[in-house]
Design a protein around this motif. Sequence first.
Motif, PDB file in Angstrom:
ATOM      1  N   ARG A 445       0.838  -1.193   0.000  1.00 51.32           N
ATOM      2  CA  ARG A 445       0.000   0.000   0.000  1.00 51.32           C
ATOM      3  C   ARG A 445       0.877   1.250   0.000  1.00 51.32           C
ATOM      4  N   ASN A 446       0.489   2.255  -0.762  1.00 51.85           N
ATOM      5  CA  ASN A 446       1.357   3.407  -1.015  1.00 51.85           C
ATOM      6  C   ASN A 446       1.693   4.235   0.219  1.00 51.85           C
ATOM      7  N   ASP A 447       0.867   4.154   1.265  1.00 56.22           N
ATOM      8  CA  ASP A 447       1.203   4.904   2.481  1.00 56.22           C
ATOM      9  C   ASP A 447       2.335   4.259   3.263  1.00 56.22           C
ATOM     10  N   ARG A 448       2.868   3.110   2.775  1.00 52.77           N
ATOM     11  CA  ARG A 448       3.959   2.415   3.469  1.00 52.77           C
ATOM     12  C   ARG A 448       5.197   2.269   2.585  1.00 52.77           C
ATOM     13  N   THR A 449       5.267   3.002   1.488  1.00 56.32           N
ATOM     14  CA  THR A 449       6.389   2.830   0.571  1.00 56.32           C
ATOM     15  C   THR A 449       7.705   3.392   1.107  1.00 56.32           C
ATOM     16  N   LEU A 450       7.656   4.163   2.173  1.00 54.24           N
ATOM     17  CA  LEU A 450       8.904   4.651   2.769  1.00 54.24           C
ATOM     18  C   LEU A 450       9.505   3.630   3.740  1.00 54.24           C
ATOM     19  N   LEU A 451       8.758   2.589   4.029  1.00 53.82           N
ATOM     20  CA  LEU A 451       9.241   1.540   4.925  1.00 53.82           C
ATOM     21  C   LEU A 451       9.955   0.453   4.121  1.00 53.82           C
ATOM     22  N   PRO A 452      10.903  -0.256   4.745  1.00 52.52           N
ATOM     23  CA  PRO A 452      11.589  -1.340   4.028  1.00 52.52           C
ATOM     24  C   PRO A 452      10.630  -2.477   3.692  1.00 52.52           C
ATOM     25  N   VAL A 453      10.869  -3.130   2.566  1.00 52.05           N
ATOM     26  CA  VAL A 453      10.083  -4.289   2.144  1.00 52.05           C
ATOM     27  C   VAL A 453      11.045  -5.447   1.919  1.00 52.05           C
ATOM     28  N   ASN A 454      10.793  -6.561   2.579  1.00 56.12           N
ATOM     29  CA  ASN A 454      11.696  -7.707   2.504  1.00 56.12           C
ATOM     30  C   ASN A 454      10.939  -8.989   2.219  1.00 56.12           C
ATOM     31  N   MET A 455      11.656  -9.929   1.662  1.00 59.19           N
ATOM     32  CA  MET A 455      11.133 -11.279   1.454  1.00 59.19           C
ATOM     33  C   MET A 455      11.954 -12.238   2.305  1.00 59.19           C
ATOM     34  N   LEU A 456      11.273 -13.114   3.024  1.00 56.79           N
ATOM     35  CA  LEU A 456      11.929 -14.149   3.810  1.00 56.79           C
ATOM     36  C   LEU A 456      11.494 -15.501   3.270  1.00 56.79           C
ATOM     37  N   ILE A 457      12.474 -16.329   2.930  1.00 56.40           N
ATOM     38  CA  ILE A 457      12.186 -17.661   2.389  1.00 56.40           C
ATOM     39  C   ILE A 457      12.626 -18.718   3.387  1.00 56.40           C
ATOM     40  N   SER A 458      11.761 -19.676   3.635  1.00 57.28           N
ATOM     41  CA  SER A 458      12.124 -20.871   4.387  1.00 57.28           C
ATOM     42  C   SER A 458      12.176 -22.016   3.380  1.00 57.28           C
ATOM     43  N   TYR A 459      13.345 -22.650   3.237  1.00 57.07           N
ATOM     44  CA  TYR A 459      13.498 -23.662   2.194  1.00 57.07           C
ATOM     45  C   TYR A 459      14.285 -24.861   2.704  1.00 57.07           C
ATOM     46  N   LYS A 460      14.159 -25.955   1.977  1.00 56.78           N
ATOM     47  CA  LYS A 460      14.795 -27.209   2.368  1.00 56.78           C
ATOM     48  C   LYS A 460      15.926 -27.567   1.415  1.00 56.78           C
ATOM     49  N   ALA A 505       8.915 -26.844  -2.054  1.00 62.52           N
ATOM     50  CA  ALA A 505       8.527 -26.941  -0.645  1.00 62.52           C
ATOM     51  C   ALA A 505       8.792 -25.651   0.124  1.00 62.52           C
ATOM     52  N   SER A 506       9.300 -24.628  -0.549  1.00 66.27           N
ATOM     53  CA  SER A 506       9.629 -23.377   0.130  1.00 66.27           C
ATOM     54  C   SER A 506       8.369 -22.650   0.595  1.00 66.27           C
ATOM     55  N   LYS A 507       8.528 -21.897   1.673  1.00 64.22           N
ATOM     56  CA  LYS A 507       7.473 -21.025   2.176  1.00 64.22           C
ATOM     57  C   LYS A 507       7.981 -19.584   2.123  1.00 64.22           C
ATOM     58  N   ILE A 508       7.090 -18.659   1.766  1.00 62.14           N
ATOM     59  CA  ILE A 508       7.475 -17.278   1.468  1.00 62.14           C
ATOM     60  C   ILE A 508       6.739 -16.312   2.382  1.00 62.14           C
ATOM     61  N   ASP A 509       7.486 -15.419   3.025  1.00 62.55           N
ATOM     62  CA  ASP A 509       6.915 -14.291   3.756  1.00 62.55           C
ATOM     63  C   ASP A 509       7.292 -13.011   3.034  1.00 62.55           C
ATOM     64  N   VAL A 510       6.347 -12.097   2.867  1.00 58.96           N
ATOM     65  CA  VAL A 510       6.666 -10.752   2.392  1.00 58.96           C
ATOM     66  C   VAL A 510       6.345  -9.796   3.534  1.00 58.96           C
ATOM     67  N   ILE A 511       7.271  -8.877   3.822  1.00 56.91           N
ATOM     68  CA  ILE A 511       7.213  -8.093   5.053  1.00 56.91           C
ATOM     69  C   ILE A 511       7.347  -6.610   4.732  1.00 56.91           C
ATOM     70  N   SER A 512       6.419  -5.829   5.227  1.00 53.30           N
ATOM     71  CA  SER A 512       6.477  -4.374   5.124  1.00 53.30           C
ATOM     72  C   SER A 512       6.813  -3.804   6.493  1.00 53.30           C
TER      73      SER A 512
END
Length: 547
Positions: A445-460, A505-512
């Motif tokens: 959402r555009n009101d949060r574009t000044l915050l960092p955005v990261n992806m976290l992957i859990s994989y085997k 089998a990976s799981k994905i988190d997207v974080i704002s």
Amino acid sequence: MSWSSMVWWIVLLCVLVIADPTWPSPNDELEEIMYQVKGYKATNFGGTVIPCSNEASGPGRQNAAEWLRAAFHDMATTTHLNGIRAGGLDGSLQYELTSSDNIGPGFNSTLKFMADYYTSRSSVADLIALGVYYAVRSCGGPVVPVAGGRVDALAAGPIGVPLPQNTAFTFEQQFSRMGFSKTEMIQVTACGHSIGGVHENEFPAIVPAGSTPNGEAPLDSTVAQFDNKIATEYIAGNTTNPLVVGPSVKATRNSDYKVFNYDGNVTIKALADAAEFSNICATVLQKLIDTVPDGVILSDPIKPYSVKPVDMQLKLNSDSSTMQLTGYIRVRTTEIGGDSVSSLTLNYKDRSGGNNCGNTTCTYTTTLLGSTQGFDDQFIWFPINTAIPTSTGISSFTITLNMVDGTTKLYDNNGNAYTMQDAIFIQKPQSCLLSGTLTVTAAVRNDRTLLPVNMLISYKTPTGDPNRPVPTLKSAATIMTNSTCIGSYTLYTATYTGLGDLAYASKIDVISGSDSSALVDGFNAASELEATCRSFQNPPTSTCNIV
């Protein structure tokens, strides 16, 4: 206390006792594995232990018995002395498969099957505990309550497990270090040996080669039924248990006799009562799986939700003015009956917690899609698929069951409502997985574009060792970079390579955001992504808005 106050406290106590779990819960993944046994959206965790007689791993190898033994062998390496416990049910079995205490293929095949369900939200140890529930219940035994929260060991346990050649006194000492009394030692042995048998390949001194039609000598006459025949046949003197009679006697490997007879048969005789056997087994097997290392805090036993949102997901639509809410609502019908609900209505609040839903109503009504069975529970499913204006968004919802008899039942997540955040969510059509390379797009959402955005992957990653069937679980964080602004949202992307053959089998988190400002769309399955990332068909008239 006044009578009115007493009535109030009684009512409150009843509410607390019957209250649903609050969603979401750290145990949600385990809850679904535990209760979605057969039918629509079944997890298929019981694939090799249902029915109880299933010999999916080969003739004479009853998988349910192997799952039950795996839990004991994992737990049995613990030491519980002077109030301090090291080890316990902690998944250490995966590092102990070459030990002489764990001969035979059963433990390897058990862990290999369970490895498919191993995630950041379902530890190996918790899966082994669930295996006890599945094995016992599949074989007609009692419900063994299962808690969540076990933490996996990173190495083998500190000490070995009991062996058939040990003396009764040695057995007592070994069970004592595990935290079990002499009576509990007898009980857990009888319960654990209610199903399955002894294999001639692993124990030729007990079951001579060629002496059985399928390589296994049963421990009682009902090898595929969790019952007390292990006790009643022993007491009656007509048992064929190879750990009581036969070659094991001369070889001093008649371990069940040593254990059962250790208190003059007092405990084993008490187990001749079928109801007592069932109750005691539920208790001691729960103690077995709840024996965990110091510092590990288990949850309360996992109970099924009466109403549970599953796979609830937002996606920005191509017109950019709406986002699609999809998922399912699972309804437990064990007491109310599967045909008692005519439809389900989702009532949602806008981004500010109000009722402004643009040019649409804040409700969505849906009808039955499918049904699922557990060992003791039944569930029905209602699909969710509705457009929500991006200008007003969503913050929470409640659920109303519309009953066939004309009444309604409201579920509000124990007064909390079912919360949803629309600040960041994965765009699955614009994400893809191919040849170990994962590309993820998220809408922020555009009101949060000044915050960092990261992806976290859990994989085997596979261990490469045939004696280590459980892959290594790793995680990696990647910064997502912004690309296109579409209406009220901006797309962010990230790519991660080298995930290998288990990438699916990976799981994905997207974080704002981060720390207290962090909002997460988590545990997205890479297996649901297509091989090609689709282009976002942004309307030419779209503008970049702040909501």
